[in-house]
Design an enzyme around this catalytic site. Structure first.
Site, mmCIF file in Angstrom:
data_model
loop_
_atom_site.group_PDB
_atom_site.id
_atom_site.type_symbol
_atom_site.label_atom_id
_atom_site.label_comp_id
_atom_site.label_asym_id
_atom_site.label_seq_id
_atom_site.Cartn_x
_atom_site.Cartn_y
_atom_site.Cartn_z
ATOM 1 C CG HIS A 93 47.150 71.911 -48.253
ATOM 2 N ND1 HIS A 93 47.119 72.199 -46.893
ATOM 3 C CD2 HIS A 93 48.412 71.470 -48.503
ATOM 4 C CE1 HIS A 93 48.296 71.938 -46.365
ATOM 5 N NE2 HIS A 93 49.101 71.509 -47.317
ATOM 6 C CE LYS B 217 52.701 67.873 -53.157
ATOM 7 N NZ LYS B 217 52.392 67.053 -51.964
#
Length: 309
Positions: free
Chosen positions: A263, A172
């Site tokens: 993350h 991401k």
């Protein structure tokens, strides 16, 4: 708004395949996203300043409703960014009402063992079926490395090098991360590679492209049912949760886990600290410099001693 409709459809397809979202959840997401888009005059192209106005538009709603709507919109923008459909993510401007965060669905180690035992039984024949070899490689990578479903199905054919026990993935936000690959997973992939066409660009090909997230979702559900686990409890994302939960239970460092999961914010990783409070208490009792030792306790080895700061 027409662009919104197509992008929302793609987002909900991902939620069903990767997260195992139920029909009612998908309907709620669609309603929340359409509602936000109507307020903004379009969701996919909204600016950060426009998103900031949603707080006042939602001011009369309960905190739980605002949290749900903001969560849907936030997940939508994360999807657009991950898929390269939008260069920025304006969701930081969304309101964050204080609510109790839901815990991830998890499987016990015994339940995960039952999945692998079933696969091992299928492979313990003279000539294992091609699709069972593929399933073995998929599940080993899902649970053994914590890959997202989208990352797993789109792996290039030569993603795993025989002399390199890790992957470098672009996750991401375009961030690279290193993902360790276990010896078991490498062996499973090697066995599967013998059945992958030499001209395939993908490790898990399907037609002219690669295995879809929906098909992966179906395979995981079918495996769970065959192992005697309720299919609604299992999805590719649940196996990612299990990877994180069981690593943390085994003593993994939270920062290392954050890196492996990709993350950006360690606060996201901290959701897994609920898994075993007894282990955390034991960790303090055994490893804190002021922990007392007595004859009734097992002597700690040098490896167990607290490391130097």
């Amino acid at each position: 708004m027409s662009d919104d409709a197509a992008l929302i459809d793609r987002f909900l397809e991902m939620m069903a395949a990767e997260r195992g979202a139920a029909r009612n959840t998908l309907l709620a997401y669609r309603a929340d996203l359409n509602g936000a888009g109507a307020l903004l005059g379009g969701l996919s192209t909204a600016t950060r300043a426009q998103l900031g106005e949603l707080a006042s538009a939602w001011a009369g709603l309960a905190a739980t409703s605002v949290a749900r709507k903001a969560s849907a919109v936030r997940a939508f923008y994360a999807f657009l960014e991950e898929e390269g459909l939008r260069a920025d993510n304006p969701s930081a401007a969304l309101p964050r009402p204080v609510t109790q965060r839901s815990l991830p669905k998890i499987l016990s180690t015994a339940e995960v063992d039952s999945l692998f035992a079933l696969i091992a039984g299928r492979l313990d024949v003279a000539h294992p079926a091609r699709l069972d070899l593929r399933l073995s490689a998929l599940i080993e990578l899902l649970y053994g490395s914590g890959l997202r479903a989208s990352e797993l199905v789109s792996l290039p054919r030569r993603a795993l090098a025989s002399d390199r026990p890790f992957l470098i993935l672009k996750g991401k936000g375009g961030r690279d991360r290193l993902v360790p690959i276990s010896d078991r997973a490498r062996a499973a992939v090697a066995a599967w590679l013998a059945h992958v066409p030499g001209d395939s660009a993908w490790l898990f090909p399907s037609g002219k492209s690669y295995l879809s997230r929906i098909r992966l979702y179906q395979l995981v559900k079918a495996l769970a049912a065959a192992a005697g686990i309720a299919p609604e409890r299992v999805s590719p994302h649940v196996l990612r949760h299990a990877f994180a939960t069981h690593l943390l239970e085994g003593g993994a460092d939270l920062r290392a886990l954050q890196s492996m999961l990709g993350h950006a914010d360690i606060g996201t990783t901290q959701i897994y600290t609920h898994v075993d409070s007894r282990r955390l208490v034991e960790l303090v009792n055994k490893r804190h410099p002021l922990a007392t030792t007595s004859a009734s306790h097992t002597h700690r080895s040098v490896d167990d001693a607290p490391s130097a700061p």
